[in-house]
Scaffold this motif. Sequence first.
Motif, PDB file in Angstrom:
ATOM      1  N   ILE A 150       0.864  -1.195   0.000  1.00 11.04           N
ATOM      2  CA  ILE A 150       0.000   0.000   0.000  1.00 11.04           C
ATOM      3  C   ILE A 150       0.890   1.229   0.000  1.00 11.04           C
ATOM      4  N   PHE A 152       1.461   5.106   0.641  1.00 10.33           N
ATOM      5  CA  PHE A 152       0.891   6.217   1.421  1.00 10.33           C
ATOM      6  C   PHE A 152       1.790   7.432   1.271  1.00 10.33           C
ATOM      7  N   ASN A 153       1.235   8.553   1.676  1.00  9.89           N
ATOM      8  CA  ASN A 153       1.946   9.801   1.411  1.00  9.89           C
ATOM      9  C   ASN A 153       3.114  10.027   2.369  1.00  9.89           C
ATOM     10  N   SER A 154       2.807  10.192   3.606  1.00  9.05           N
ATOM     11  CA  SER A 154       3.873  10.420   4.597  1.00  9.05           C
ATOM     12  C   SER A 154       3.287  10.300   6.004  1.00  9.05           C
ATOM     13  N   ASN A 157       0.340   8.359  10.654  1.00 13.04           N
ATOM     14  CA  ASN A 157      -1.083   8.177  10.977  1.00 13.04           C
ATOM     15  C   ASN A 157      -1.657   6.869  10.449  1.00 13.04           C
ATOM     16  N   PRO A 158      -1.326   6.451   9.199  1.00 16.78           N
ATOM     17  CA  PRO A 158      -1.882   5.163   8.715  1.00 16.78           C
ATOM     18  C   PRO A 158      -1.523   4.007   9.658  1.00 16.78           C
ATOM     19  N   LEU A 160      -0.567   4.347  13.013  1.00 18.81           N
ATOM     20  CA  LEU A 160      -1.157   4.543  14.341  1.00 18.81           C
ATOM     21  C   LEU A 160      -2.661   4.281  14.351  1.00 18.81           C
ATOM     22  N   SER A 161      -3.344   4.603  13.209  1.00 19.36           N
ATOM     23  CA  SER A 161      -4.798   4.386  13.153  1.00 19.36           C
ATOM     24  C   SER A 161      -5.134   2.913  12.994  1.00 19.36           C
ATOM     25  N   GLY A 162      -4.137   2.096  12.664  1.00 18.31           N
ATOM     26  CA  GLY A 162      -4.375   0.660  12.496  1.00 18.31           C
ATOM     27  C   GLY A 162      -4.726   0.309  11.057  1.00 18.31           C
ATOM     28  N   ALA A 163      -4.740   1.342  10.173  1.00 17.05           N
ATOM     29  CA  ALA A 163      -5.046   1.057   8.761  1.00 17.05           C
ATOM     30  C   ALA A 163      -3.928   0.208   8.154  1.00 17.05           C
TER      31      ALA A 163
ATOM     32  N   THR B 144      -3.238   8.351  -1.564  1.00 20.53           N
ATOM     33  CA  THR B 144      -2.213   8.068  -0.534  1.00 20.53           C
ATOM     34  C   THR B 144      -2.392   8.958   0.702  1.00 20.53           C
ATOM     35  N   ARG B 145      -3.371   9.873   0.629  1.00 20.48           N
ATOM     36  CA  ARG B 145      -3.562  10.802   1.761  1.00 20.48           C
ATOM     37  C   ARG B 145      -4.311  10.116   2.911  1.00 20.48           C
ATOM     38  N   ASP B 146      -4.006  10.567   4.115  1.00 22.16           N
ATOM     39  CA  ASP B 146      -4.615   9.952   5.302  1.00 22.16           C
ATOM     40  C   ASP B 146      -6.133   9.943   5.222  1.00 22.16           C
ATOM     41  N   LEU B 149      -6.931   7.264   2.522  1.00 21.18           N
ATOM     42  CA  LEU B 149      -6.366   5.928   2.684  1.00 21.18           C
ATOM     43  C   LEU B 149      -6.880   5.218   3.950  1.00 21.18           C
ATOM     44  N   ILE B 150      -6.905   5.965   5.059  1.00 15.96           N
ATOM     45  CA  ILE B 150      -7.238   5.298   6.340  1.00 15.96           C
ATOM     46  C   ILE B 150      -8.703   4.821   6.370  1.00 15.96           C
ATOM     47  N   LEU B 153      -9.032   1.876   3.968  1.00 18.07           N
ATOM     48  CA  LEU B 153      -8.527   0.584   4.458  1.00 18.07           C
ATOM     49  C   LEU B 153      -9.359   0.054   5.627  1.00 18.07           C
ATOM     50  N   LEU B 154      -9.753   0.964   6.520  1.00 12.81           N
ATOM     51  CA  LEU B 154     -10.488   0.520   7.712  1.00 12.81           C
ATOM     52  C   LEU B 154     -11.976   0.313   7.443  1.00 12.81           C
ATOM     53  N   TYR B 158     -13.696   8.309   9.715  1.00 10.20           N
ATOM     54  CA  TYR B 158     -12.375   8.700  10.247  1.00 10.20           C
ATOM     55  C   TYR B 158     -12.284  10.212  10.364  1.00 10.20           C
ATOM     56  N   ASN B 218      -3.158  11.795  18.575  1.00  6.15           N
ATOM     57  CA  ASN B 218      -1.737  11.433  18.642  1.00  6.15           C
ATOM     58  C   ASN B 218      -0.938  12.308  19.603  1.00  6.15           C
TER      59      ASN B 218
END
Lengths: 306, 731
Positions: A150, A152-154, A157-158, A160-163, B144-146, B149-150, B153-154, B158, B218
């Motif tokens: 996968i 991801f950008n940077s 967070n991905p 830590l969020s568990g994604a 690819t942005r949070d 993406l998050i 995937l989840l 979010y 965080n």
Amino acid sequence: MKKILVVCLLIACAIYSRSQKIVFTTHWLPQSQFAGFYAASVLGFYAHEGLDVVINHPNANESAFVSLKDGKSNIVMLYLSEALFMRSKGFRLVNVMQLSQQSGLTFVSHRKLNSMTDLNKYRVGIWNYVNLELLDIICRRWKVDAKKIIRFNSGINPFLSGALDVQIMTTYNEFVSLRECGFQPKYIYRFQDWGYKVLEEGLYVTENFYKKNKPVVDKFVRATRRGWEWANTHRDKMLDIVTKRMKDSHVASNRYHQSRQLDEILRLQVNPVARKRTFALSQSDFENALSIFQMKGKFQYHDFVK
Amino acid sequence: MRKIKGFFAARLSLFTIVSALVIFSILFSVFYNITKKQNIETTISATLSLLDNMQLQIDGRLSSVQVSVNNVSWMFDETVTDSQKINRILRQRLVNNTFLESSFIAFAPHYVSSQGKYFMLTAIRDKGLIKFVTRGDELDDYFTRDWYLIPFLLKKDYWSEPYFEGNERMCTYSHPLVDKKGRVYAIFGASISLEKFASIVEKLQPIKDSYSFMISRNGYYMTHRRRDRILNETVFSLGYEAKDTAMISIGKAMIAGHRGYVKFNNEVDGVNVESYAFYSPIPSTGWSLCTVCPEKVILSSLNRTLQYIMMLFALCIIIFFIAMVFVSRKLLNELKVSTSANERINSELHIAQSIQMGMIPKIFPPFPDRSDVDLYAFLRPAKEVGGDLYDFFISEGKLYFAIGDVSGKGVPASLFMAVTRSLFRNIASQGFSPSKVMQMMNSSISENNESNMFVTMFISQLDLDTGRLVVCNAGHNPPIIVHKGSQQAGYMKIKKNLPVGLMPDFLYHEEEHCLIPGDGLLLYTDGVTEAENEKKELFGEKVLLEVVRRSSSCDAFHIIEAILNEIERHVGQARQSDDITIFSFCYVPGFDSYKKQLLIENRCEDIEKLTTFVDELAEDCCIDMKMQSQLNLALEEAVVNVVNYAYPKGTIGEIDLLVTSPDKESLTFVLSDSGVPFDPTKVPEADVTKSAEDRPIGGLGIFLVRKIMDSVIYRYSNGKNELIMKKRINK
């Protein structure tokens, strides 16, 4: 500190008229990772060599290599993997300075991994800017399905969020961020422990530029080396320069993060065999990298390393 | 004196005030701690309530965003890919919820084939207008942005981590849209500005000098009074840099979604300030609110009250001190007056003591020209003056001596004693017998005895020539009679009459005794036998008698000295409770100047030894022949009488004849035996006028003895018959 800045400014002004302009592009946003360059610039080491160096930082979607390829930069910072890959593609670039002597790449995981192939079981995140073909080569080498990776950008967070179950991180940046967010990673796997010892952070110029401007490149390398040596011995002052640079560039960070990053970057610069900063890519590291990327015989050390 | 008084008053006042201060400090400390605890508990409860209220406000706003997005997600049916239609929906979001800054939908790669890989539509609020933007290309790779993406995937909603857009803190809510196969085909969401939240949180100040902040999931500061920390620092980065473990613990509790409070040292401008951190989570986003209150501020109202009380107390103490000094001085003046009076009374008592002691004879030996009287007396009052008395004098060859004990103690008893002593001296000097003296004294004292006091007395009259002793006891302790140099001593068996002063017409009886040379008498008051030690044990008559018996010689002074030593040893550290008076007298008319003894048994043949004994005596004492034959006759009669009758027939018994002569002018014979008690002086005298035939048998022997001797006295003492006979020689 102010006095130093004034003196440097005066020196810079005095020699501005006859200095040669150099555009140098790092491969990320301003941070301690590039401390030595800021020191050489702010303290006038470049100016002393008769250089007028502009330090550029790409954003998250830009590439330093593209900047070199497009002629927007004279000197760029690249990972050895990327440089070798581009060279293998026929782009004639040469390594003029090797900063890191150890790899700072790691996989940080929520779950235990027994080998590289375990990566196939989980959601694994790799930075988006990593070249897809290069990623394919690496994945083939360790029998990992590149399609499952996968991008991801940077940031962290991905993870830590568990994604993401597993995420690529550097020991000097994301790893520090984890601690900053109160997270204590349980499973950490260094790339070099798994046989992937391909060094990061080398300075590259086009072969053509090198042939025409060897003295200039040498001056740049000399002044840069001086900058890093100063950074090593003046870490607090170095952090002042870095944080100011970041603030001016509106990059969010804090002194704790930059302090830990500077310490780690300086540690990675020490060659484990020579036990000192060599600032050069050794033939063994070069050959080792070629072997990993199955590029042996495609080009020679002395053609690539100057 | 004035200085000393002032110093004493100040010291007394200071002591009282210090005591008051200590008591006040303890009480106040308890009060302060209880009130402090209550204050802190109240603040904790109030602050947590405020945080809960704040959390509800923020959660309400965030819920409105979620509702705005979620409620219309059904409209994005997977078939809806019409840009205009989508834009209308997005626009409506911003119109309906002014809190939203933008609304967007981002489709999965190549979901809308006509749009290529990237297809993202956004409605943005811009200066009151709503603009529409299409995003997505190789450089803006939103997959690819949070925010994409998050949730992708989840597969669940979010809230992104806060971020800066320009100078504004923003946050994005993403809602994944899922097709019938369960695949996410788009992310629908909205972005909000956090500036309004921030201002609410930044204004939250439950107590003066307290401050509030909010952190992200965080740990990043979303709001803080120091703006440079916002989205730059986390609670942990600051905690690790400052090595502040308390802050790290607080951060961990906050990002774990806990609600509570903790006391910690908050470093403010390099100074540690004892503070409380109260935190409460915002569950929908995982953010957490925190308020930091310095403890001294929480307690400021209490401390102010404390200051007022302390000031008031200080004032009270000053007033109290002045009052104490004033009262102390007054009391000291009164004490001074009282002390002067006391000193005067003491002085007068000393004088009274001297006068009282002057009433009784104290010069010993009292009769230095007489060798037949050995006398010593001792009186020690329990207080300055006492009620004991003794007295003695010699008048016409007779020694009068008395001892008495007035009821009660102190000054009244001493006055009564003075009267008693004067009466005794006046009456006895007229030559009355002891019972007469006692009777006259009793009449005189009883007549004017309004205070109902009385005196126990023992009065004696001793004929110094003959040793005849007449005694009268008015309720006094029986004296100890000592025979022959204290070898034998015992309490005199004597009838006790009533004490003097009780009954005016009481008839006092006297008794007669005979003292032989070497005999003595010890008179004492109950202060001797009732002397108590610390265990309240009495000295006792038994011990007194033993002490007298132990005394090796008949010496008045040494007997008294031995008794006093024994009393002192018995009493120890106990205080003397009663007057102590002892009178000791030894009758020593020429005792030991000449002494001769004959020891025989009750056999007729031993009687011959008597003749030899008398011959030698006559020679020793230059007795003429006539006197010698008279003495021989009288002594033979007396001895034969003993030989024949004293012991039962057939038994052997001793007969002791002791003769003494102090000055060779008289002889004293003591004939003693251990036989059946028998008083020959009680035998009726023989009628010598009758013929020998007409006279009854017996009585002639004692008649001869009486005729020849000047005095004949019988006594039974210590199991022995003693016949004491005296005869003047060389007249």
